[in-house]
Design a protein around this motif. Structure first.
Motif, PDB file in Angstrom:
ATOM      1  N   SER A   1      -6.318  -3.130   1.031  1.00 35.64           N
ATOM      2  CA  SER A   1      -7.621  -3.524   0.490  1.00 35.64           C
ATOM      3  C   SER A   1      -7.873  -5.001   0.739  1.00 35.64           C
ATOM      4  CB  SER A   1      -7.680  -3.218  -1.006  1.00 35.64           C
ATOM      5  OG  SER A   1      -8.895  -3.684  -1.562  1.00 35.64           O
ATOM      6  N   ASP A   2      -6.884  -5.849   0.421  1.00 35.98           N
ATOM      7  CA  ASP A   2      -7.041  -7.286   0.626  1.00 35.98           C
ATOM      8  C   ASP A   2      -7.045  -7.633   2.117  1.00 35.98           C
ATOM      9  OD1 ASP A   2      -7.201  -7.784  -2.071  1.00 35.98           O
ATOM     10  OD2 ASP A   2      -5.071  -8.224  -2.298  1.00 35.98           O
TER      11      ASP A   2
ATOM     12  N   THR B   1      -2.168  -6.120   0.303  1.00 38.25           N
ATOM     13  CA  THR B   1      -2.487  -4.700   0.340  1.00 38.25           C
ATOM     14  C   THR B   1      -3.491  -4.434   1.455  1.00 38.25           C
ATOM     15  OG1 THR B   1      -4.362  -4.917  -1.170  1.00 38.25           O
ATOM     16  CG2 THR B   1      -2.170  -4.575  -2.168  1.00 38.25           C
TER      17      THR B   1
ATOM     18  N   SER C   1      -8.319  -5.766   4.493  1.00 37.61           N
ATOM     19  CA  SER C   1      -9.658  -5.430   4.974  1.00 37.61           C
ATOM     20  C   SER C   1     -10.682  -6.463   4.521  1.00 37.61           C
ATOM     21  CB  SER C   1     -10.060  -4.043   4.476  1.00 37.61           C
ATOM     22  OG  SER C   1     -11.322  -3.675   4.971  1.00 37.61           O
ATOM     23  N   THR C   2     -10.605  -6.865   3.252  1.00 34.92           N
ATOM     24  CA  THR C   2     -11.523  -7.881   2.730  1.00 34.92           C
ATOM     25  C   THR C   2     -11.329  -9.205   3.451  1.00 34.92           C
ATOM     26  OG1 THR C   2     -11.515  -6.824   0.560  1.00 34.92           O
ATOM     27  CG2 THR C   2     -12.241  -9.114   0.656  1.00 34.92           C
TER      28      THR C   2
ATOM     29  N   THR D   1       0.868  -1.167   0.000  1.00 36.12           N
ATOM     30  CA  THR D   1       0.000   0.000   0.000  1.00 36.12           C
ATOM     31  C   THR D   1       0.909   1.222   0.000  1.00 36.12           C
ATOM     32  OG1 THR D   1      -1.736  -1.162   1.204  1.00 36.12           O
ATOM     33  CG2 THR D   1      -1.799   1.248   1.243  1.00 36.12           C
TER      34      THR D   1
ATOM     35  N   ILE E   1      -7.990   4.518  -1.975  1.00 30.05           N
ATOM     36  CA  ILE E   1      -9.046   3.726  -1.334  1.00 30.05           C
ATOM     37  C   ILE E   1      -9.091   3.976   0.174  1.00 30.05           C
ATOM     38  CG2 ILE E   1      -8.900   1.912  -3.080  1.00 30.05           C
ATOM     39  CD1 ILE E   1      -7.469   0.245  -0.779  1.00 30.05           C
TER      40      ILE E   1
ATOM     41  N   ALA F   1      -2.281  -1.043  -3.536  1.00 32.88           N
ATOM     42  CA  ALA F   1      -3.319  -0.155  -3.016  1.00 32.88           C
ATOM     43  C   ALA F   1      -2.732   1.244  -2.860  1.00 32.88           C
ATOM     44  CB  ALA F   1      -3.846  -0.660  -1.681  1.00 32.88           C
TER      45      ALA F   1
END
Length: 310
Positions: free
Chosen positions: A283-284, A281, A286-287, A100, A167, A123
């Motif tokens: 993003s990943d 990242t 958090s997912t 990130t 993001i 990210a």
């Protein structure tokens, strides 16, 4: 400010067990139903036809993908201060791991490099300058505690516009600003309802930032480790990162695009210790945390369905 900390392997294994249990239960139910129909003399499908289809069924099952989940602990590495030195920023992006990149909005190269980082699969964050304690300058467009709320909103939106594809965001400096709840509410209120991640860099032990970000519906996390707070201890910090990841299951670390940091990372990433964790990242990250929570909840429901504790 993570509200739940779950080792990635726990919910995944639980979910797989629950799924297999559900399939077994469904199969047993169907077998019982078919037997009852046959006993009633209403079975329309000849047994020979079922037997004839058995090889095709077995072939379909054999062709199912073999799942080998990556159960290594997860590390989300955030590189702050991106954009200021384009050469070092590009060198950070060349590290062979998901990253990130958190870009300072006032850096001239930020818009171009943010697009490149996103195109490479990394990210992108806004590294929002905020007021620190002391005399250190956080840079142009920084948020300070005594700005009118309208000016805070203007600066936050202007900074986001300078970082295409962002993001989420985290604070640059900000030890004074993040400790002021009213200032943080004024700064984050323009972001309410947006699908953004807020990472508290935790530059102060008195920070209120994560809790307030959560109030506004942002996905909020806190930094666990700085890997280069002291340029001479990067190697030791990386050892601490691995130990924390294996202890807790997941870690968020922050570093910077500095020569000493990048030298240490490039060498360390070849080590066995680095291979024992999985980089993702934000993003990943958090997912993955959300999916872990959902899988754990599904597994709990399935256990109750099949007679376990409810």
């Amino acid at each position: 400010m993570r509200t739940r900390s779950i080792h990635p392997s726990t919910p995944l294994v639980s979910g797989l067990i629950a799924a297999l249990a559900f399939m077994a239960g469904a199969t047993a139910f169907e077998f019982g139903r078919s037997t009852a129909i046959a006993d009633a003399g209403t079975l329309d499908v000849p047994i020979d036809a079922v037997a004839a289809n058995a090889p095709a069924i077995a072939e379909t099952i054999a062709a199912a993908p073999d799942i080998h989940p990556d159960l290594r602990p997860v590390v989300a590495l955030v590189i702050d201060d991106a954009g200021v030195d384009p050469h070092l920023t590009r060198r950070a992006m060349a590290l062979d791991i998901p990253l990130t990149l958190s870009f300072l909005p006032y850096a001239e190269a930020t818009p171009e490099l943010a697009l490149v980082a996103a195109a490479d699969g990394n990210a992108v964050f806004l590294h929002m300058p905020m007021e620190p304690f002391g005399l250190e300058d956080p840079g142009p467009g920084a948020l300070t505690r005594y700005l009118p709320p309208t000016e805070m909103a203007r600066r936050v939106n202007a900074a986001l516009a300078r970082v295409p594809g962002a993001i989420g965001l985290n604070n640059h400096m900000g030890s004074a600003f993040t400790a002021d709840a009213a200032a943080m509410r004024a700064a984050l209120s323009p972001l309410a309802g947006r699908d953004l991640i807020f990472l508290d860099s935790l530059t102060s032990g008195r920070s209120r930032a994560g809790r307030i970000a959560d109030e506004f519906g942002l996905t909020a996390y806190r930094r666990d480790i700085f890997i280069d707070h002291d340029a001479g201890t990067v190697a030791a910090a990386l050892d601490s990162l691995v130990a924390a990841a294996h202890r807790d299951g997941q870690v968020i670390a922050i570093g910077h695009p500095r020569t000493a940091t990048l030298d240490a990372l490039e060498s360390w990433l070849e080590s066995e210790a680095a291979q024992s964790v999985r980089f993702v990242t934000m993003s990943d990250y958090s997912t993955g945390i959300q999916e872990a929570v959902e899988l754990a909840e599904i597994s709990d429901e399935a256990v109750g369905l099949f007679g376990g504790a409810e």
